[in-house]
Write an enzyme that holds these catalytic residues in place. Structure first.
Site, PDB file in Angstrom:
ATOM      1  N   GLY A  43     -49.673 -52.262  10.657  1.00 27.38           N
ATOM      2  CA  GLY A  43     -49.169 -51.829  11.960  1.00 27.38           C
ATOM      3  C   GLY A  43     -47.834 -51.137  11.772  1.00 27.38           C
ATOM      4  N   LEU A  44     -47.357 -50.543  12.847  1.00 33.67           N
ATOM      5  CA  LEU A  44     -46.098 -49.805  12.801  1.00 33.67           C
ATOM      6  C   LEU A  44     -44.927 -50.726  12.453  1.00 33.67           C
ATOM      7  CD1 LEU A  44     -46.561 -47.734  16.091  1.00 33.67           C
ATOM      8  CD2 LEU A  44     -46.559 -46.795  13.759  1.00 33.67           C
ATOM      9  N   GLY A  48     -44.611 -56.301  14.652  1.00 30.90           N
ATOM     10  CA  GLY A  48     -44.674 -57.767  14.645  1.00 30.90           C
ATOM     11  C   GLY A  48     -45.452 -58.343  13.477  1.00 30.90           C
ATOM     12  N   LYS A  49     -45.702 -57.535  12.454  1.00 30.81           N
ATOM     13  CA  LYS A  49     -46.479 -58.023  11.304  1.00 30.81           C
ATOM     14  C   LYS A  49     -45.854 -59.265  10.665  1.00 30.81           C
ATOM     15  CE  LYS A  49     -46.044 -54.085   9.178  1.00 30.81           C
ATOM     16  NZ  LYS A  49     -45.277 -53.378  10.207  1.00 30.81           N
ATOM     17  N   SER A  50     -44.571 -59.141  10.292  1.00 32.97           N
ATOM     18  CA  SER A  50     -43.903 -60.260   9.609  1.00 32.97           C
ATOM     19  C   SER A  50     -43.824 -61.476  10.514  1.00 32.97           C
ATOM     20  CB  SER A  50     -42.461 -59.890   9.226  1.00 32.97           C
ATOM     21  OG  SER A  50     -42.464 -58.814   8.380  1.00 32.97           O
ATOM     22  N   SER A 117     -48.457 -50.240   5.532  1.00 32.49           N
ATOM     23  CA  SER A 117     -49.663 -49.692   4.885  1.00 32.49           C
ATOM     24  C   SER A 117     -50.363 -48.694   5.799  1.00 32.49           C
ATOM     25  CB  SER A 117     -50.618 -50.809   4.436  1.00 32.49           C
ATOM     26  OG  SER A 117     -50.795 -51.814   5.398  1.00 32.49           O
TER      27      SER A 117
HETATM   28  P1  ADP Z   1     -42.792 -55.663  11.390  1.00 27.53           P
HETATM   29  O1  ADP Z   1     -42.946 -56.710  10.316  1.00 27.53           O
HETATM   30  O2  ADP Z   1     -44.118 -55.183  11.919  1.00 27.53           O
HETATM   31  O3  ADP Z   1     -41.891 -54.534  11.002  1.00 27.53           O
HETATM   32  P2  ADP Z   1     -41.170 -57.615  12.688  1.00 27.53           P
HETATM   33  O4  ADP Z   1     -42.025 -58.832  12.743  1.00 27.53           O
HETATM   34  O5  ADP Z   1     -40.129 -57.522  11.620  1.00 27.53           O
HETATM   35  O6  ADP Z   1     -42.121 -56.339  12.658  1.00 27.53           O
HETATM   36  O7  ADP Z   1     -40.430 -57.392  14.080  1.00 27.53           O
HETATM   37  C1  ADP Z   1     -41.078 -57.526  15.313  1.00 27.53           C
HETATM   38  C2  ADP Z   1     -40.029 -57.885  16.376  1.00 27.53           C
HETATM   39  O8  ADP Z   1     -40.665 -57.931  17.660  1.00 27.53           O
HETATM   40  C3  ADP Z   1     -39.426 -59.266  16.128  1.00 27.53           C
HETATM   41  O9  ADP Z   1     -38.055 -59.189  16.428  1.00 27.53           O
HETATM   42  C4  ADP Z   1     -40.197 -60.145  17.147  1.00 27.53           C
HETATM   43  O10 ADP Z   1     -39.445 -61.270  17.536  1.00 27.53           O
HETATM   44  C5  ADP Z   1     -40.410 -59.182  18.306  1.00 27.53           C
HETATM   45  N1  ADP Z   1     -41.551 -59.500  19.177  1.00 27.53           N
HETATM   46  C6  ADP Z   1     -41.533 -59.571  20.514  1.00 27.53           C
HETATM   47  N2  ADP Z   1     -42.734 -59.865  21.038  1.00 27.53           N
HETATM   48  C7  ADP Z   1     -43.574 -59.988  19.983  1.00 27.53           C
HETATM   49  C8  ADP Z   1     -44.964 -60.288  19.869  1.00 27.53           C
HETATM   50  N3  ADP Z   1     -45.748 -60.520  20.911  1.00 27.53           N
HETATM   51  N4  ADP Z   1     -45.482 -60.308  18.626  1.00 27.53           N
HETATM   52  C9  ADP Z   1     -44.718 -60.058  17.555  1.00 27.53           C
HETATM   53  N5  ADP Z   1     -43.404 -59.775  17.592  1.00 27.53           N
HETATM   54  C10 ADP Z   1     -42.813 -59.736  18.808  1.00 27.53           C
END
Ligand code: ADP
Length: 223
Positions: A43-44, A48-50, A117
């Protein structure tokens, strides 16, 4: 010959041969009492991947499952610290992660990978390294506008300002999965609801049993 040996057919030279191990994949699976699998989150940036992969891993822990999370930034600090963000380096980044995920699956673990990815071909290559049923694509589907609004690391701001080039979703493509095994629409769901959705799909697909889920519900307060 183990399935992993079979799939590892490109050695650097004829002198490098696969060493048979006495303890087999089947032995390790038997010991761990679980179906090893790669949960490949895509995903972008900021989708929220991590965050979701972390929450899923906590739920797996409460089910007594052996797992390991490979996270984008962490891997770039070590294994892939020699790689940048050129197209070539991105491909190599994902290739190495796919190989590491394969080793973890061979060990009997449930592997969660959290990398943008962005390219279908790279994800296909990672899938091809393991057996059928051992790779599930988890599409963290969050609209670009929401990712940009969240901007947890301030990267979109920098990309818009031209300080970061080739940023996925801005000036580099993101190729969405066409048929992900698990498709998570994160808007309007909490992190816990997203993680719960992933675990429910794992159960529906036979990777977890209803009894194990019941155990998790009974014990979730203890963690
Ligand atoms: P990625 O790993 O995809 O780059 P991160 O997990 O690092 O994304 O960041 C996602 C951000 O969005 C976090 O700060 C998380 O707390 C926030 N967030 C808010 N709502 C959601 C949701 N429903 N699912 C996942 N993350 C969320």
């Amino acid at each position: 010959m183990s399935p992993y040996e079979k799939k590892h057919n490109e050695s650097v030279s004829d002198d490098v041969v696969w060493h048979h191990s006495t303890v087999t994949h089947a032995d390790r699976v038997q010991l761990k009492q679980q179906k090893p699998v790669v949960l490949w989150f895509t995903g972008l940036s900021g989708s929220g991947k991590s965050t979701i992969a972390n929450a899923v891993e906590s739920k797996l822990l409460s089910l007594g499952k052996h797992s390991y999370l490979l996270d984008g930034d962490n891997v770039r600090h070590g294994l892939n610290k020699d790689l940048g963000f050129s197209d070539e380096d991105r491909v190599e980044n994902i290739r190495r992660i796919g190989e590491v995920a394969k080793l973890f699956v061979d060990s009997g673990a449930i592997v969660l990978t959290a990398f943008i990815s962005p390219f279908i071909s790279d994800r296909q290559q990672a899938r091809a390294l393991v057996e059928k049923g051992e790779f599930l694509e988890v599409f963290i589907d969050t609209p670009l506008a929401i990712c940009e609004q969240r901007d947890p690391k301030g990267l979109y701001k920098k990309a818009r300002a031209g300080e970061i080039k080739h940023f996925t979703g801005i000036d580099s493509a993101y190729e969405a999965p066409e048929q992900p095994e698990i498709h998570v629409h994160t808007d309007n769901l909490s992190v816990d609801e997203c993680a719960e959705f992933v675990v429910a799909r794992l159960e529906a697909m036979g990777y977890l049993t209803a009894e194990e889920r019941k155990f998790q519900e009974d014990n979730s307060h203890a963690l």
